[in-house]
Design an enzyme around this catalytic site. Structure first.
Site, PDB file in Angstrom:
ATOM      1  N   LYS A 155       1.233  -1.160  -0.095  1.00  0.00           N
ATOM      2  CA  LYS A 155      -0.051  -0.055   0.146  1.00  0.00           C
ATOM      3  C   LYS A 155       0.962   1.157   0.091  1.00  0.00           C
ATOM      4  O   LYS A 155       1.283   1.780   1.157  1.00  0.00           O
ATOM      5  CB  LYS A 155      -0.988  -0.106   1.046  1.00  0.00           C
ATOM      6  CG  LYS A 155      -2.404   0.756   1.082  1.00  0.00           C
ATOM      7  CD  LYS A 155      -3.151   0.218   2.189  1.00  0.00           C
ATOM      8  CE  LYS A 155      -4.070   1.623   2.145  1.00  0.00           C
ATOM      9  NZ  LYS A 155      -5.014   1.505   0.802  1.00  0.00           N
TER      10      LYS A 155
HETATM   11  C1  LIG Z   1      -6.252  -0.231  -4.303  1.00  0.00           C
HETATM   12  C2  LIG Z   1      -7.273  -0.776  -3.147  1.00  0.00           C
HETATM   13  N1  LIG Z   1      -7.501  -2.011  -3.385  1.00  0.00           N
HETATM   14  C3  LIG Z   1      -8.156  -2.618  -2.296  1.00  0.00           C
HETATM   15  C4  LIG Z   1      -8.378  -1.882  -1.119  1.00  0.00           C
HETATM   16  C5  LIG Z   1      -9.067  -2.781  -0.187  1.00  0.00           C
HETATM   17  O1  LIG Z   1      -8.250  -2.922   1.210  1.00  0.00           O
HETATM   18  P1  LIG Z   1      -8.520  -3.038   2.390  1.00  0.00           P
HETATM   19  O2  LIG Z   1      -9.947  -3.866   2.681  1.00  0.00           O
HETATM   20  O3  LIG Z   1      -7.608  -3.764   3.216  1.00  0.00           O
HETATM   21  O4  LIG Z   1      -9.246  -1.636   2.922  1.00  0.00           O
HETATM   22  C6  LIG Z   1      -7.866  -0.762  -0.785  1.00  0.00           C
HETATM   23  C7  LIG Z   1      -8.411  -0.028   0.308  1.00  0.00           C
HETATM   24  O5  LIG Z   1      -7.208  -0.159   1.208  1.00  0.00           O
HETATM   25  C8  LIG Z   1      -7.138   0.075  -2.038  1.00  0.00           C
HETATM   26  O6  LIG Z   1      -6.622   0.991  -1.687  1.00  0.00           O
END
Ligand SMILES: Cc1ncc(COP(=O)(O)O)c(C=O)c1O
Length: 313
Positions: A155
């Site tokens: 991330k």
């Molecule tokens: C690109 C992306 N994909 C998927 C997610 C979903 O991840 P999570 O469920 O851990 O928030 C997020 C958000 O954090 C994201 O930014």
């Protein structure tokens, strides 16, 4: 109470926490972060942080990709976060943003031999997508970054330029969210959400090899589908046209929760209304994140100690 930040190893009012204009991460996108929800439970007067440990595990993984030394264990990071939220005194839903970043105030693009730092901020966040009505989407003309470019499993702040290009394109064309395809044309994810579709009794979601962030909400929903609905989610590559013929589809994400997709590229998904399985998963999920389902209470980290009804049990 003013909102606080954890910044340069101490708590301070958010308005005092500032970084310099030469900060490496600001120039080169060399930071990684998390988004953690705190969900207010009015009956217990308690704020529950949802799956904070899993978020901090993922932050450690992102730091490994970016060569950032994060000097705190997952448990310590949870403690620091609980104290920060408690200090700020929120009695409503919050969104916590921990950031590990290259903090050196120095020009020069690289990952090695650059000092790092870590901070946490807490904000309130209104509904990100319309989870009740559902979301109208388009396929983006922008492709999801490939693992050979910037690894989407991290991330990483710099990656969010890819998401921002897709999100603005979608919204400026009158849609609410973008669906990004991978370089080879498979469905990857939304600009800030993972994606699922349902055909009959089968639930499918793209695998990690299709350049997705391995979402914590994705993992939650996969467990709930299996354990509460008796449906095993299949991880396999998804073609764009599979979404056109799906009975149901939905996004998952910390900000987006579980949000039905009701339209893709101007074609209704199913009958154009949130589907039955999606609704069931959504209801189960909302109960769990507020700490109302004792079976999943281990996923909920309470913020308030002595003052909360929860601690008097
Ligand atoms: C690109 C992306 N994909 C998927 C997610 C979903 O991840 P999570 O469920 O851990 O928030 C997020 C958000 O954090 C994201 O930014």
């Amino acid at each position: 109470m003013p909102p606080y930040a954890f910044f340069q190893k101490q708590y301070m009012p958010l308005e005092k926490a500032k970084i310099g204009i030469l900060t490496h991460a600001f120039h080169y996108g060399t930071a990684c972060f998390e988004g953690i929800r705190g969900n207010w439970n009015p009956e217990e007067e308690q704020l529950f942080l949802f799956r904070a440990k899993e978020h901090y595990n993922r932050l450690h993984q992102s730091c490994r990709i970016l060569k950032i030394k994060l000097p705190y264990s997952v448990d310590k990071l949870c403690d620091l976060t609980v104290k920060l939220v408690e200090k700020s005194g929120y009695r409503e839903d919050v969104y916590i943003r921990p950031v590990a970043y290259k903090s050196a105030e120095r020009v020069g693009v690289r990952l090695h031999d650059i000092e790092d730092d870590f901070l946490i901020i807490v904000v309130t966040l209104p509904a990100y997508l319309d989870a009740a009505k559902g979301v109208r989407c388009c396929t983006s003309s922008w492709r999801r970054v490939d693992d050979t470019m910037i690894p989407a499993r991290g991330k990483i702040t710099g990656i969010y330029v890819n998401s921002a290009l897709a999100k603005s394109e979608a919204m400026e064309r009158g849609f609410e969210e973008a669906i990004l395809l991978s370089h080879d044309g498979h469905v990857a994810e939304g600009s800030g959400e993972n994606i699922f579709f349902i055909q009959g009794e089968t639930i499918v979601t793209p695998p990690s090899s299709d350049n997705i962030l391995m979402g914590i909400t994705r993992d939650t929903v996969m467990q709930l589908a299996r354990d509460e609905l008796g449906i095993e989610v299949i991880e396999q590559s998804v073609d764009r046209s599979e979404l056109y013929v799906a009975d149901e589809a939905f996004f998952t994400g910390t900000a987006a929760h579980v949000s039905p997709i009701i339209e893709v590229d101007e074609r209704p998904v199913g009958n154009g209304k949130p589907g039955k399985i999606t609704r069931k998963l959504q209801q189960t999920y909302f109960g769990i994140i507020q700490g109302k389902n004792l079976k999943y209470r281990d996923w909920c980290l309470p913020v308030y100690g002595k003052t909360s009804k929860a601690s008097r049990r």
